[in-house]
Design an enzyme around this catalytic site. Sequence first.
Site, PDB file in Angstrom:
ATOM      1  N   ASP A   1       0.816  -1.218   0.000  1.00  0.00           N
ATOM      2  CA  ASP A   1       0.000   0.000   0.000  1.00  0.00           C
ATOM      3  C   ASP A   1       0.850   1.269   0.000  1.00  0.00           C
ATOM      4  O   ASP A   1       0.627   2.187  -0.802  1.00  0.00           O
ATOM      5  CB  ASP A   1      -0.926   0.017   1.223  1.00  0.00           C
ATOM      6  CG  ASP A   1      -1.985  -1.075   1.163  1.00  0.00           C
ATOM      7  OD1 ASP A   1      -2.443  -1.384   0.054  1.00  0.00           O
ATOM      8  OD2 ASP A   1      -2.345  -1.608   2.225  1.00  0.00           O
TER       9      ASP A   1
ATOM     10  N   ASP B   1      -7.611   2.406  11.026  1.00  0.00           N
ATOM     11  CA  ASP B   1      -6.387   3.199  11.108  1.00  0.00           C
ATOM     12  C   ASP B   1      -6.492   4.553  10.416  1.00  0.00           C
ATOM     13  O   ASP B   1      -5.878   5.533  10.850  1.00  0.00           O
ATOM     14  CB  ASP B   1      -5.204   2.406  10.531  1.00  0.00           C
ATOM     15  CG  ASP B   1      -4.761   1.288  11.463  1.00  0.00           C
ATOM     16  OD1 ASP B   1      -5.145   1.336  12.650  1.00  0.00           O
ATOM     17  OD2 ASP B   1      -4.043   0.388  11.013  1.00  0.00           O
TER      18      ASP B   1
END
Length: 412
Positions: A13, A121
């Site tokens: 990511d 998150d």
Amino acid sequence: MASVALAFSGGLDTTVCVPLLKEEYGYDEVIGVNVDVGQPTEEFDEAEETADALGLDLHVVDAKAEFADLCFDAVKTNATYQGYPLGTALARPVIAEAILGVAEDEGCDAIAHGCTGKGNDQLRFEAVWRGSDLEVIAPVRELGLTREWEIDYAAEKDLPVEAGDGGVWSIDENIWSRAVEGGKLENPNYEPPEDIYQWTAEPEGETTIEIAFEEGVPVAVDGEAMDPVPLIQYLNDYAGGYGIGRTDVMEDRMLGLKVRENYEHPAATVLLTAHQALEDLVLTKNERSFKKGIEQEWSEKAYQGLVFAPVVDALNAFVDETQDVVTGTATVKVSGGNCRVVARDSEYAVYSEEMASFNTEDVAGIAQEDATGVAKYHGLQERLANDVKASVSKPELTTDGSGETDESDDEN
């Protein structure tokens, strides 16, 4: 020249975010920031190798001490979320603050993360960052990227992406906990294989561990004084060897999704168990009862990544007031993967062995027969309420099958 600070782990990511921040968002410079809260050394090695291959300026911030302090705040608060000790949730605000510090020091115009739009998150990071003047960017979420698209993009751009664990599990590790999710674990009926665990062995054998506290803070193990970080690391290794600290839970995320998570947290389990036992000895009934609500609220805010909120400061003030007397020792027995208290001792104990003994006739000048009056009044209101209910006759309800009731008496 516009620059952006990126929370950079070196995984898929965050790696694809580096060129995307330049191509899609027009930033001239991307600065990577990796924060050490106790991850394995190899993760930092891989991040540095990936950063070098990308030509990325990588800053590594050691925040283990700050994180350990927050973990001990969680111990004082007996903080758990849906049955497990908070770990990843506690780490995120510490990481976010460290990244923001680098971004401001480097004069960045923006700050970015590689979180998706489905997880917690993103909220934890941005709760800290949106208090600054920097633009907040989330390429994976904003561009609607999928894991398959990222893999294809990385291959097209020849990005240095390491698969890591064959892509089977998603793992987040710090000194307080190790979280494992993804793959077949997404099936709640799938029994996880033993190899997902690294901190905890198959439960066998037993031993006792004595934890010393000073004002609610763990300071020694089996009589040996230790600083916070080494104390946590020691207990992770020691208690983990007895299979302590495994949790398999269906967890409710902030966005409404229910996910299956597997955790390892040996030190957290031992410390929370010992701390609770010592509190039970030294706090009054009213303090213990009221503190439960404080603990619940603190845990919820910590899970949401809001440990820096004003309300948490207020909660901490109450907790700290109670911890003045949480000084002493608690001994736990670890056996077969279980952790239970077997002894506790404190000079502040709200306890008298003489008063509690069945061999003592009077208690502080109060004779046993003095309790007779209390016993007569105890439950009086409930008995009265039951008598009243029993004396009131209710009309008989009848129905003709239409769904409507007839409360009138049958006089035919």
